[in-house]
Structures are given as structure tokens and as C-alpha cells.
Design a protein around this motif. Structure first.
Motif, PDB file in Angstrom:
ATOM      1  N   VAL A  13       3.842   9.457  -9.640  1.00  0.00           N
ATOM      2  CA  VAL A  13       3.513   9.851 -10.769  1.00  0.00           C
ATOM      3  C   VAL A  13       2.393  11.761 -11.178  1.00  0.00           C
ATOM      4  CG1 VAL A  13       1.890   8.988 -12.519  1.00  0.00           C
ATOM      5  CG2 VAL A  13       3.150   7.495 -12.103  1.00  0.00           C
ATOM      6  N   LEU A  14       1.182  11.216 -10.154  1.00  0.00           N
ATOM      7  CA  LEU A  14       0.473  13.217 -10.619  1.00  0.00           C
ATOM      8  C   LEU A  14       1.747  14.138 -10.536  1.00  0.00           C
ATOM      9  CD1 LEU A  14      -2.727  11.404  -7.650  1.00  0.00           C
ATOM     10  CD2 LEU A  14      -2.116  11.758 -11.063  1.00  0.00           C
ATOM     11  N   SER A  15       2.413  14.140  -9.379  1.00  0.00           N
ATOM     12  CA  SER A  15       3.478  14.958  -9.024  1.00  0.00           C
ATOM     13  C   SER A  15       4.016  15.050 -10.814  1.00  0.00           C
ATOM     14  CB  SER A  15       4.092  14.911  -8.122  1.00  0.00           C
ATOM     15  OG  SER A  15       3.401  14.689  -7.118  1.00  0.00           O
ATOM     16  N   THR A  16       5.077  14.450 -11.234  1.00  0.00           N
ATOM     17  CA  THR A  16       5.608  14.884 -12.523  1.00  0.00           C
ATOM     18  C   THR A  16       4.587  15.245 -13.484  1.00  0.00           C
ATOM     19  OG1 THR A  16       6.725  12.973 -11.465  1.00  0.00           O
ATOM     20  CG2 THR A  16       6.424  13.165 -14.298  1.00  0.00           C
ATOM     21  N   LEU A  17       3.352  14.206 -14.440  1.00  0.00           N
ATOM     22  CA  LEU A  17       2.374  15.348 -14.633  1.00  0.00           C
ATOM     23  C   LEU A  17       1.499  16.690 -14.764  1.00  0.00           C
ATOM     24  CD1 LEU A  17      -0.462  12.146 -14.780  1.00  0.00           C
ATOM     25  CD2 LEU A  17       1.310  13.435 -16.177  1.00  0.00           C
ATOM     26  N   SER A  56      -3.498  24.827 -13.869  1.00  0.00           N
ATOM     27  CA  SER A  56      -3.854  23.982 -14.843  1.00  0.00           C
ATOM     28  C   SER A  56      -2.531  22.771 -14.685  1.00  0.00           C
ATOM     29  CB  SER A  56      -2.591  24.502 -15.880  1.00  0.00           C
ATOM     30  OG  SER A  56      -3.066  23.760 -17.252  1.00  0.00           O
ATOM     31  N   GLY A  57      -1.527  22.712 -13.941  1.00  0.00           N
ATOM     32  CA  GLY A  57      -0.996  21.762 -13.535  1.00  0.00           C
ATOM     33  C   GLY A  57      -1.786  21.053 -12.592  1.00  0.00           C
ATOM     34  N   TYR A  58      -2.040  21.725 -11.456  1.00  0.00           N
ATOM     35  CA  TYR A  58      -2.878  21.230 -10.333  1.00  0.00           C
ATOM     36  C   TYR A  58      -4.404  20.501 -10.575  1.00  0.00           C
ATOM     37  CZ  TYR A  58       1.048  22.276  -6.798  1.00  0.00           C
ATOM     38  OH  TYR A  58       2.005  22.193  -6.515  1.00  0.00           O
ATOM     39  N   ARG A  59      -4.767  21.168 -11.809  1.00  0.00           N
ATOM     40  CA  ARG A  59      -6.359  20.315 -12.218  1.00  0.00           C
ATOM     41  C   ARG A  59      -6.137  18.873 -13.175  1.00  0.00           C
ATOM     42  NH1 ARG A  59      -8.371  24.531 -15.545  1.00  0.00           N
ATOM     43  NH2 ARG A  59      -9.042  25.873 -13.725  1.00  0.00           N
ATOM     44  N   LEU A  60      -4.885  18.800 -13.875  1.00  0.00           N
ATOM     45  CA  LEU A  60      -4.448  17.304 -13.909  1.00  0.00           C
ATOM     46  C   LEU A  60      -4.161  16.604 -13.501  1.00  0.00           C
ATOM     47  CD1 LEU A  60      -4.005  16.516 -16.969  1.00  0.00           C
ATOM     48  CD2 LEU A  60      -1.484  17.161 -16.399  1.00  0.00           C
ATOM     49  N   ALA A  61      -3.812  17.193 -12.224  1.00  0.00           N
ATOM     50  CA  ALA A  61      -3.225  15.657 -11.701  1.00  0.00           C
ATOM     51  C   ALA A  61      -4.987  15.520 -10.491  1.00  0.00           C
ATOM     52  CB  ALA A  61      -1.881  16.693 -10.281  1.00  0.00           C
ATOM     53  N   PHE A  62      -5.319  16.616 -10.212  1.00  0.00           N
ATOM     54  CA  PHE A  62      -6.781  15.462  -9.127  1.00  0.00           C
ATOM     55  C   PHE A  62      -7.518  15.681 -10.697  1.00  0.00           C
ATOM     56  CE2 PHE A  62      -5.183  19.663  -6.331  1.00  0.00           C
ATOM     57  CZ  PHE A  62      -4.803  19.008  -5.524  1.00  0.00           C
ATOM     58  N   THR A  63      -7.760  16.192 -11.835  1.00  0.00           N
ATOM     59  CA  THR A  63      -8.313  15.063 -12.542  1.00  0.00           C
ATOM     60  C   THR A  63      -7.892  13.834 -12.758  1.00  0.00           C
ATOM     61  OG1 THR A  63      -9.178  17.202 -13.790  1.00  0.00           O
ATOM     62  CG2 THR A  63      -9.421  15.526 -14.747  1.00  0.00           C
ATOM     63  N   ILE A  64      -7.039  13.290 -13.314  1.00  0.00           N
ATOM     64  CA  ILE A  64      -6.481  12.203 -13.312  1.00  0.00           C
ATOM     65  C   ILE A  64      -6.738  11.141 -12.164  1.00  0.00           C
ATOM     66  CG2 ILE A  64      -4.587  10.560 -13.291  1.00  0.00           C
ATOM     67  CD1 ILE A  64      -3.554  12.445 -15.589  1.00  0.00           C
ATOM     68  N   GLN A  95       0.894  -0.993   0.116  1.00  0.00           N
ATOM     69  CA  GLN A  95      -0.170  -0.251   0.019  1.00  0.00           C
ATOM     70  C   GLN A  95       0.682   1.380   0.176  1.00  0.00           C
ATOM     71  OE1 GLN A  95      -2.202   0.976   3.482  1.00  0.00           O
ATOM     72  NE2 GLN A  95      -3.571   1.941   2.215  1.00  0.00           N
ATOM     73  N   GLN A  96       2.061   1.379   1.091  1.00  0.00           N
ATOM     74  CA  GLN A  96       3.089   2.277   0.739  1.00  0.00           C
ATOM     75  C   GLN A  96       3.436   2.309  -0.349  1.00  0.00           C
ATOM     76  OE1 GLN A  96       3.355   4.394   3.379  1.00  0.00           O
ATOM     77  NE2 GLN A  96       1.890   3.479   4.345  1.00  0.00           N
ATOM     78  N   ILE A  97       3.995   1.465  -1.376  1.00  0.00           N
ATOM     79  CA  ILE A  97       4.856   1.710  -2.092  1.00  0.00           C
ATOM     80  C   ILE A  97       3.564   2.505  -3.755  1.00  0.00           C
ATOM     81  CG2 ILE A  97       5.726   0.529  -4.332  1.00  0.00           C
ATOM     82  CD1 ILE A  97       7.173  -1.795  -2.074  1.00  0.00           C
ATOM     83  N   GLY A  98       2.177   1.594  -3.252  1.00  0.00           N
ATOM     84  CA  GLY A  98       1.526   2.195  -4.715  1.00  0.00           C
ATOM     85  C   GLY A  98       0.972   3.349  -4.713  1.00  0.00           C
ATOM     86  N   MET A  99       0.870   4.404  -3.236  1.00  0.00           N
ATOM     87  CA  MET A  99       1.058   5.375  -2.796  1.00  0.00           C
ATOM     88  C   MET A  99       1.944   6.548  -3.541  1.00  0.00           C
ATOM     89  SD  MET A  99      -1.463   5.910   0.813  1.00  0.00           S
ATOM     90  CE  MET A  99      -0.251   5.527   1.844  1.00  0.00           C
ATOM     91  N   ALA A 100       3.503   6.143  -2.734  1.00  0.00           N
ATOM     92  CA  ALA A 100       4.171   7.048  -3.373  1.00  0.00           C
ATOM     93  C   ALA A 100       4.144   6.561  -4.801  1.00  0.00           C
ATOM     94  CB  ALA A 100       6.011   6.015  -2.762  1.00  0.00           C
ATOM     95  N   LEU A 101       4.209   5.628  -5.600  1.00  0.00           N
ATOM     96  CA  LEU A 101       3.718   5.982  -7.198  1.00  0.00           C
ATOM     97  C   LEU A 101       2.962   6.755  -7.533  1.00  0.00           C
ATOM     98  CD1 LEU A 101       4.444   2.222  -7.677  1.00  0.00           C
ATOM     99  CD2 LEU A 101       6.270   3.748  -8.316  1.00  0.00           C
ATOM    100  N   GLY A 102       1.785   6.329  -7.068  1.00  0.00           N
ATOM    101  CA  GLY A 102       0.832   7.314  -7.336  1.00  0.00           C
ATOM    102  C   GLY A 102       1.080   8.827  -7.610  1.00  0.00           C
ATOM    103  N   ILE A 103       1.834   8.658  -5.980  1.00  0.00           N
ATOM    104  CA  ILE A 103       2.449  11.091  -6.158  1.00  0.00           C
ATOM    105  C   ILE A 103       3.597  11.220  -6.808  1.00  0.00           C
ATOM    106  CG2 ILE A 103       2.973  12.300  -3.663  1.00  0.00           C
ATOM    107  CD1 ILE A 103      -0.045  11.850  -3.625  1.00  0.00           C
TER     108      ILE A 103
END
Length: 95
Positions: A26-30, A51-59, A16-24
Motif C-alpha cells: 500500500v505504501l509503495s503504491t501511494l 514527494s512520493g516518499y515523503r507521503l509514504a513515510f508520513t502515512i 505478521q508477514q502478511i500484514g507487513m507485505a500488505l503495508g509495504i
């Protein structure tokens, strides 16, 4: 608890921790990529960050919606196996 159960709980928490870290990550990179592209196009700092945060939150919201649909359609209820036991067979309780 049995040693195998403790190990399974540890693996589950680690996964779970690894999944959350990878998700954050990827979203931060986007978000950073979109922000950089908007700044390069001449947008103001505030507009580019928005615009950047809107994209991350939408995904993230889209992924959450997919996970919700999967959890309701694919995952079974804990008591579902007990409902399908053949007649005359004893039901075993899983702890």
C-alpha cells in the motif's frame, strides 16, 4: 511446547508477514502514485520522488503513532488479570 502453541506461533508469524507485505504494498503504491502525479505536473525526477516518499513515510509514521496509542490504551499488562483476582481465590500462573 504443546502442539497447539506451536500452531499458534506459526499463525502469528504468518499473519505478521502478511500484514507487513500488505503495508509495504500500500505504501509503495501511494508513493508511486504521488511520484507519477508530480512528474505529470512537470516536477523534476528528484522532486517527484521526494514527494512520493515523503507521503509514504508520513502515512507510515501516522500509522505507527496510532498503533502506539492503541497499544498503551487498549492492551492490558500481562499482570493486570492477577491484580484483579478476588480475595481468597488462588492465583493461577499462565505460562
Amino acid at each position: 511446547m504443546v502442539n497447539g502453541q506451536v500452531g499458534a506461533l506459526g499463525r502469528s508469524a504468518r499473519e505478521q508477514q502478511i500484514g507487513m507485505a500488505l503495508g509495504i504494498a500500500v505504501l509503495s503504491t501511494l508513493a508511486a502514485s504521488r511520484t507519477g502525479n508530480q512528474l505529470a505536473a512537470g516536477a523534476s525526477d528528484a522532486a517527484a520522488l521526494t514527494s512520493g516518499y515523503r507521503l509514504a513515510f508520513t502515512i507510515a509514521a501516522g500509522l505507527l503513532a496510532v498503533a502506539l496509542v492503541v497499544s498503551f490504551t487498549v492492551l492490558r499488562r500481562p499482570g493486570a488479570a492477577a491484580d484483579t483476582a478476588p480475595a481468597g481465590e488462588p492465583l493461577a500462573l499462565a505460562l
